[in-house]
Design an enzyme around this catalytic site. Structure first.
Site, PDB file in Angstrom:
ATOM      1  N   ASN A 199       2.219  -5.751  -5.733  1.00  0.00           N
ATOM      2  CA  ASN A 199       2.130  -7.152  -6.169  1.00  0.00           C
ATOM      3  C   ASN A 199       2.168  -7.168  -7.697  1.00  0.00           C
ATOM      4  OD1 ASN A 199       1.469  -9.807  -6.691  1.00  0.00           O
ATOM      5  ND2 ASN A 199      -0.698  -9.578  -6.118  1.00  0.00           N
ATOM      6  N   TRP A 200       3.274  -7.662  -8.224  1.00  0.00           N
ATOM      7  CA  TRP A 200       3.441  -7.619  -9.681  1.00  0.00           C
ATOM      8  C   TRP A 200       2.650  -8.714 -10.400  1.00  0.00           C
ATOM      9  CZ3 TRP A 200       9.422  -6.790 -10.714  1.00  0.00           C
ATOM     10  CH2 TRP A 200       9.817  -5.583 -10.123  1.00  0.00           C
ATOM     11  N   LYS A 201       2.121  -9.668  -9.633  1.00  0.00           N
ATOM     12  CA  LYS A 201       1.417 -10.817 -10.248  1.00  0.00           C
ATOM     13  C   LYS A 201       2.348 -11.455 -11.292  1.00  0.00           C
ATOM     14  CE  LYS A 201      -2.797  -8.521  -8.962  1.00  0.00           C
ATOM     15  NZ  LYS A 201      -4.214  -8.242  -9.173  1.00  0.00           N
TER      16      LYS A 201
ATOM     17  N   HIS B  15      -4.294 -14.551  -1.731  1.00  0.00           N
ATOM     18  CA  HIS B  15      -4.725 -13.542  -2.713  1.00  0.00           C
ATOM     19  C   HIS B  15      -5.955 -14.084  -3.452  1.00  0.00           C
ATOM     20  CE1 HIS B  15      -4.879 -10.925  -6.175  1.00  0.00           C
ATOM     21  NE2 HIS B  15      -4.188 -10.064  -5.459  1.00  0.00           N
TER      22      HIS B  15
ATOM     23  N   GLU C  52      -6.796 -14.118  -6.400  1.00  0.00           N
ATOM     24  CA  GLU C  52      -6.537 -14.881  -7.638  1.00  0.00           C
ATOM     25  C   GLU C  52      -6.101 -16.302  -7.314  1.00  0.00           C
ATOM     26  OE1 GLU C  52      -3.969 -11.891  -9.275  1.00  0.00           O
ATOM     27  OE2 GLU C  52      -5.724 -10.605  -9.479  1.00  0.00           O
TER      28      GLU C  52
ATOM     29  N   GLU D 295      -9.430  -6.957  -0.260  1.00  0.00           N
ATOM     30  CA  GLU D 295      -9.500  -6.806  -1.708  1.00  0.00           C
ATOM     31  C   GLU D 295     -10.870  -7.227  -2.198  1.00  0.00           C
ATOM     32  OE1 GLU D 295      -5.518  -7.503  -3.795  1.00  0.00           O
ATOM     33  OE2 GLU D 295      -6.312  -9.423  -3.200  1.00  0.00           O
TER      34      GLU D 295
ATOM     35  N   GLY E  55      -8.280  -4.856 -10.722  1.00  0.00           N
ATOM     36  CA  GLY E  55      -7.917  -4.762 -12.133  1.00  0.00           C
ATOM     37  C   GLY E  55      -9.053  -4.277 -13.018  1.00  0.00           C
TER      38      GLY E  55
ATOM     39  N   SER F 110      -7.653  -1.605  -7.609  1.00  0.00           N
ATOM     40  CA  SER F 110      -7.577  -0.420  -8.468  1.00  0.00           C
ATOM     41  C   SER F 110      -7.149   0.835  -7.721  1.00  0.00           C
ATOM     42  CB  SER F 110      -8.916  -0.208  -9.195  1.00  0.00           C
ATOM     43  OG  SER F 110      -9.209  -1.318 -10.031  1.00  0.00           O
TER      44      SER F 110
ATOM     45  N   GLY G   3      -1.754  -3.534  -7.469  1.00  0.00           N
ATOM     46  CA  GLY G   3      -1.491  -4.426  -8.597  1.00  0.00           C
ATOM     47  C   GLY G   3      -0.960  -3.638  -9.783  1.00  0.00           C
ATOM     48  N   GLY G   4      -1.854  -3.298 -10.724  1.00  0.00           N
ATOM     49  CA  GLY G   4      -1.460  -2.644 -11.975  1.00  0.00           C
ATOM     50  C   GLY G   4      -0.551  -1.437 -11.797  1.00  0.00           C
TER      51      GLY G   4
END
Ligand SMILES: O=C[C@H](O)COP(=O)(O)O
Length: 250
Positions: free
Chosen positions: A9-11, A94, A96, A166, A172, A211, A232-233
Site C-alpha cells: 500500500n503506497w498510501k 484502512h 488511516e 493492523e 509507520g 512496520s 506500507g513504508g
C-alpha cells in the site's frame, strides 16, 4: 493450504515516474509461490494496470466510494470504475481512512458491499489504536469492526476476501507486534469468521500490517494464522518489498 499474499500500500507517495520504475522493478523480481499486489495512488492505477497488468502482479485501490452507482459525488471514484481499468482489489477501512476521514463501521460495511458488487476483492482492515491496545480492548474493537461486515452481509465474501490486521500503534512507527501476539489476534479473527462458517474461515487470508520489514517478515509469516502482509513504508523500496515477498514464499 492458504497461498500467502503480500500487498504493498503506497498510501499518498510517489510520482508517475517513480510508480513506473517501482512496478517495473517489482515485476522483474517477482517469483512464483506468493500472490503480490500493488496498491498505488488512484491516479496511477490505470496506467500501471495497462502496462503491467499481465505480468503476474495484482493491482488494487486504496479506497472506493460507498456509492454503487454513478452520480453527483464530486471527488469520488466508484468500485466499478476501479474494476473498469482492470484492477481487481480494494482496501476497505484502512486505519488511516477510519482515523483521518472518519470512516465509520456503518460506512465501511456499505463500501464493503459496493466493492463486492463491483467485482472487486475487498481487503478489509481492522485493528486497535494505542489507547485501545493499552486498555486491553483489542479483541473487543476488532470483533466490532468485523461484525460490521459479517453480521450484515455474512461471511461468504471472505471465501476469497481478505482481512488485514493492523494495530494502529504499529503503523509507520517502527514498532511491530511480536509474532506470538500477532498470531493470537489472527487466530481470534479467524475464530470470528468460523463462528459463521468454519469452512470459509479456513480459506480466509488474514494479513498482518504494521512496520513489516525484510528483517521481521519471515518470523511474522511463520505464524500459522498469518497469511501474508499489508506493507506500507517498505513497499516503496523495490528491494525491501521483494525481500518481504520472498519471505512469504518460505
Ligand atoms: O497499509 C499498510 C500499513 O498501514 C502498514 O504501514 P507500515 O508498513 O508503513 O507500518
Amino acid at each position: 493450504m492458504r497461498k500467502k499474499l503480500v500487498a504493498g500500500n503506497w498510501k499518498m507517495h510517489g510520482s508517475r515516474k517513480m510508480a513506473d520504475g517501482l512496478v517495473r522493478e517489482i515485476v522483474e523480481g517477482l517469483e512464483d509461490g506468493v500472490d503480490v499486489l500493488v496498491i498505488p495512488p488512484m491516479v496511477y492505477l490505470a496506467d500501471l494496470v495497462h502496462k503491467y497488468g499481465d505480468r503476474g502482479l495484482g493491482f488494487g485501490a486504496q479506497t472506493i466510494s460507498e456509492h454503487p452507482e454513478q452520480g453527483a459525488f464530486t471527488g469520488e471514484i466508484s468500485g466499478s470504475m476501479v474494476r473498469d481499468v482492470g484492477a481487481k482489489w480494494t482496501l476497505v477501512g484502512h486505519s488511516e481512512r477510519r482515523q483521518y476521514y472518519h470512516e465509520t463501521d456503518a460506512l465501511l460495511s456499505r463500501k464493503f458491499r459496493t466493492a463486492c458488487d463491483a467485482g472487486l476483492t475487498p481487503i478489509y482492515c481492522v485493528g486497535e489504536t494505542q489507547e485501545e491496545h493499552e486498555a486491553g480492548k483489542a479483541e473487543e474493537v476488532i470483533g466490532r469492526q468485523l461484525g460490521a461486515v459479517i453480521d450484515v452481509y455474512g461471511v461468504e465474501a471472505f471465501r476469497t476476501g481478505v482481512i488485514a490486521y493492523e494495530p494502529v500503534w504499529a503503523i509507520g512507527t517502527g514498532l511491530t507486534a511480536t509474532p506470538d501476539k500477532v498470531q493470537k489476534i489472527h487466530a481470534f479473527i479467524r475464530s470470528q469468521v468460523a463462528k459463521k462458517d468454519v469452512n470459509i474461515s479456513l480459506l480466509t487470508r488474514v494479513l498482518y500490517g504494521g512496520s513489516v520489514k525484510p528483517a521481521n517478515a519471515a518470523d511474522l509469516f511463520a505464524q500459522p494464522d498469518v497469511d501474508g502482509g499489508l506493507i506500507g513504508g517498505a513497499a516503496l523500496v523495490a528491494s525491501d518489498f521483494l525481500e518481504i515477498c520472498a519471505a512469504a514464499r518460505r
